[in-house]
Design an enzyme around this catalytic site. Structure first.
Site, PDB file in Angstrom:
ATOM      1  N   GLU A  75       0.828  -1.204   0.000  1.00  0.00           N
ATOM      2  CA  GLU A  75       0.000   0.000   0.000  1.00  0.00           C
ATOM      3  C   GLU A  75       0.864   1.256   0.000  1.00  0.00           C
ATOM      4  O   GLU A  75       0.630   2.188  -0.769  1.00  0.00           O
ATOM      5  CB  GLU A  75      -0.922   0.019   1.230  1.00  0.00           C
ATOM      6  CG  GLU A  75      -1.914  -1.129   1.267  1.00  0.00           C
ATOM      7  CD  GLU A  75      -1.421  -2.376   1.991  1.00  0.00           C
ATOM      8  OE1 GLU A  75      -2.258  -3.114   2.515  1.00  0.00           O
ATOM      9  OE2 GLU A  75      -0.184  -2.624   2.039  1.00  0.00           O
ATOM     10  N   CYS A 115       0.274   1.357   7.205  1.00  0.00           N
ATOM     11  CA  CYS A 115      -0.341   1.711   5.921  1.00  0.00           C
ATOM     12  C   CYS A 115      -1.619   2.511   6.129  1.00  0.00           C
ATOM     13  O   CYS A 115      -1.906   3.438   5.376  1.00  0.00           O
ATOM     14  CB  CYS A 115      -0.618   0.457   5.102  1.00  0.00           C
ATOM     15  SG  CYS A 115       0.913  -0.274   4.462  1.00  0.00           S
TER      16      CYS A 115
END
Length: 160
Positions: A75, A115
């Site tokens: 991500e 993330c």
């Protein structure tokens, strides 16, 4: 004392057939790039695909390192590349696919905490939610209309 209740609302899709063609395509990109992940230590492969408001699709896979904190999740790989390559573009949608080399991952795997914080930063930067779809290798697919469902009480520039 005051008690506060926090809840999250996600949509869960039983199969790809329930998704729009645009979302299917983005998830297919995430699945494809997941197979390119460099994960010799965890054997846990993650792929992410981002749709930007300029029509570009940016992908990223997790990249591990023998010095574990030096690796980077899929991500963040995708988000930081998008921010570097297209600094004015907004992230419209994110698709994540994760799986283990040791067993079949059949439940949706959400972004890790680090993330989530990175996604939160970009939602604040663009003043617009990022729609997030996440899945394992098989099984159901979860959708959050915004990172705020996955990270309540987020930490952002407003507290600095």
């Amino acid at each position: 004392m005051k008690e506060i209740e926090v809840s999250s609302k996600l949509q869960v899709f039983e199969s790809f057939d329930e998704l729009s063609e645009e979302v299917k395509s983005l998830l297919e990109e995430a699945i494809s790039v997941r197979k390119q992940a460099y994960a010799p230590y965890s054997n846990f492969l993650v792929g992410t695909a981002l749709l930007l408001d300029n029509g570009e699709v940016i992908t990223g896979s997790n990249q591990e390192n023998a010095s574990y904190p030096s690796g980077l999740c899929a991500e963040r790989t995708a988000i930081y590349y998008a921010g570097s390559k297209f600094p004015e573009a907004q992230i419209v949608r994110m698709a994540i696919s994760a799986g283990s080399k040791h067993s079949i991952t059949s439940k949706p795997i959400p972004p890790c905490g680090a993330c989530r914080q990175a996604i939160a930063e970009y939602e604040v930067k663009q003043s617009k939610p990022i729609e997030i779809y996440f899945m394992g290798e098989t099984g159901t697919i979860a959708r959050s209309h915004s990172l705020s469902n996955l990270l309540p009480f987020g930490f952002d520039k407003s507290v600095l």
